[in-house]
Motif scaffolding. Structure first.
Motif, mmCIF file in Angstrom:
data_model
loop_
_atom_site.group_PDB
_atom_site.id
_atom_site.type_symbol
_atom_site.label_atom_id
_atom_site.label_comp_id
_atom_site.label_asym_id
_atom_site.label_seq_id
_atom_site.Cartn_x
_atom_site.Cartn_y
_atom_site.Cartn_z
ATOM 1 N N ASP A 297 -3.519 -29.983 -31.118
ATOM 2 C CA ASP A 297 -3.293 -30.754 -30.154
ATOM 3 C C ASP A 297 -4.061 -31.300 -29.009
ATOM 4 N N TYR A 298 -3.850 -32.550 -28.395
ATOM 5 C CA TYR A 298 -4.413 -32.847 -27.228
ATOM 6 C C TYR A 298 -4.036 -31.993 -26.077
ATOM 7 N N VAL A 299 -4.712 -31.802 -24.819
ATOM 8 C CA VAL A 299 -4.280 -30.846 -23.805
ATOM 9 C C VAL A 299 -3.177 -31.545 -23.082
ATOM 10 N N PHE A 300 -3.490 -32.877 -22.986
ATOM 11 C CA PHE A 300 -2.570 -33.518 -22.059
ATOM 12 C C PHE A 300 -1.679 -34.680 -22.954
ATOM 13 N N PHE A 301 -0.561 -34.787 -22.667
ATOM 14 C CA PHE A 301 0.259 -35.798 -23.067
ATOM 15 C C PHE A 301 0.125 -35.918 -24.612
ATOM 16 N N ASN A 302 0.252 -34.947 -25.362
ATOM 17 C CA ASN A 302 -0.052 -34.997 -26.847
ATOM 18 C C ASN A 302 0.956 -35.844 -27.634
ATOM 19 N N LYS A 303 2.219 -36.103 -27.252
ATOM 20 C CA LYS A 303 3.072 -36.908 -27.745
ATOM 21 C C LYS A 303 2.694 -38.186 -28.157
ATOM 22 N N TYR A 304 1.643 -38.785 -27.196
ATOM 23 C CA TYR A 304 1.153 -40.103 -27.406
ATOM 24 C C TYR A 304 -0.393 -40.028 -28.321
ATOM 25 N N GLN A 305 -0.273 -40.283 -29.358
ATOM 26 C CA GLN A 305 -1.382 -39.908 -30.523
ATOM 27 C C GLN A 305 -2.407 -41.073 -30.212
ATOM 28 N N LYS A 306 -1.755 -42.094 -29.960
ATOM 29 C CA LYS A 306 -2.630 -43.379 -29.824
ATOM 30 C C LYS A 306 -3.147 -43.015 -28.304
ATOM 31 N N ARG A 307 -4.520 -42.672 -27.938
ATOM 32 C CA ARG A 307 -4.855 -42.315 -26.863
ATOM 33 C C ARG A 307 -4.976 -43.516 -25.616
#
Length: 392
Positions: A297-307
């Motif tokens: 998972d991304y460390v920050f704001f993982n719910k938004y996969q489109k970075r």
């Protein structure tokens, strides 16, 4: 005696027109290239479609090897299109954009390179011609920045190199706008936004047609930015995943985070301040409570996969925080952004005793000149204030 027809004419570009004859329902295209006229019925009654067809016709004339224009063409426009076709074969950059898209934006801006040099023979272009181009490119009496001019120089040079022409520019004018002072937070202002971001957890607001909610992630993001000096970009903090991070400690038991990222200039190993460890451990403990948690998972704001979309959301959250704390503008009215966190981080590092500016520039992935010209000078202003006030 030939019959004359009334025409309705519309200019859509340099030496480029749409027109309608009274004896036809269709639009016609008229081009003037290399002292020759080219006309064609576009078989369309729609203006917007006809405009598009006219540009396609012109592009075909310039690029089709069977076209007489292509055989004899030495225009700036022709080589600019060759450059774009070449760059379309390149891979995506770290910014997640293709190089040709940036080139197209530079070439096609209003009063830009295409507008000005379109049919000009590349062999006839001199340095004075580019200087005149820069003079006319200014819009709404705004002074161009040196970085803007250099971007145009770079694309202009690459276009000419498509015909093996080496070009030398005159020295940039002293009247160009200098790089603006970096907006940042002093330490008290940083503490304000840090603490307020905790108070505002679960705060909801609406922007246009979308709803937003401040979570603890925003607080952790701010602290992490200040203690890592990362850029708020897709390739840096927004690309960071849990699997990238290692918690380490020095021989003196000082803990820090270490990870490798593609920075602006190259792939680098980043080592953070200790505060990053504390905020990351707290964040990780919180995230591991989720059933779907993964170290990928991304460390920050993982719910938004489109970075890129994630960056947009975080910008809106941060701007709302600045609005609520009345810290949107710094003391000289420069607008603060997420980048202000990076600028603040570098300035705070400059405040440390016996700081090695060369080492700092490398760790922050910036130049020593930038550190000396902007960050260090700002950091010393308040530190040396008491000495200044004590002068008799």
């Amino acid at each position: 005696m030939s019959k004359k027809y009334k025409t309705q004419t519309y200019k859509i570009g340099k030496k480029m027109y749409l027109y309608k004859r009274s004896d036809s329902k269709y639009f016609y295209c008229y081009l003037y290239i290399n002292q020759k006229s080219y006309r064609k019925s576009l078989k369309s009654t729609d203006y917007d479609e006809s405009e598009k067809l006219c540009y396609e016709y012109k592009r075909k004339l310039f690029t089709d090897s069977s076209s007489e224009v292509c055989d004899e063409n030495m225009s700036f426009y022709y080589f600019s299109q060759k450059l774009i076709e070449k760059e379309k074969t390149y891979q995506k950059q770290q910014s997640d954009l293709y190089l040709y898209q940036h080139t197209q934006n530079i070439l096609n801006r209003k009063n830009g390179l295409i507008d000005y040099f379109q049919d000009t023979d590349v062999r006839s272009i001199k340095s004075s011609h580019f200087d005149k181009f820069i003079e006319q490119m200014t819009l709404n009496n705004k002074v161009l920045s040196k970085s803007t001019v250099r971007q145009h120089q770079n694309v202009f040079r690459k276009v000419l190199q498509m015909n093996d022409i080496q070009f030398h520019f005159n020295r940039l004018s002293q009247n160009l706008k200098k790089v603006r002072r970096r907006s940042y937070f002093d330490f008290d202002e940083y503490r304000t936004i840090r603490d307020k971001s905790l108070e505002l957890i679960d705060y909801e607001f609406k922007r246009k047609s979308s709803y937003y909610k401040i979570t603890e992630d925003l607080h952790d993001f701010i602290v992490f930015m200040i203690n890592s000096s990362l850029r708020p970009t897709k390739s840096e903090i927004f690309s960071l995943k849990h699997r990238h991070i290692k918690i380490k400690q020095t021989k003196k038991k000082t803990r820090y985070l270490e990870f490798v990222l593609n920075r602006k200039n190259k792939k680098m190993t980043i080592q953070t301040h200790s505060n990053c460890v504390y905020v990351y451990e707290k964040l990780l403990k919180r995230k591991k409570k989720d059933k779907d948690f993964s170290m990928n998972d991304y460390v920050f704001f993982n719910k938004y996969q489109k970075r890129r979309y994630c960056m947009l959301r975080v910008n809106i959250l941060f701007n709302e925080l600045l609005r609520l704390t009345d810290l949107k503008y710094d003391k000289v009215d420069n607008k603060r952004t997420l980048y202000s966190l990076r600028h603040s981080s570098i300035i705070f590092n400059c405040n440390q005793q016996n700081v090695d500016l060369l080492d700092l520039s490398k760790r922050c992935d910036t130049s020593l000149k930038m550190i000396e010209d902007f960050y260090y000078s700002e950091s010393q202003q308040d530190i040396k204030l008491q000495s200044f006030l004590d002068l008799r």
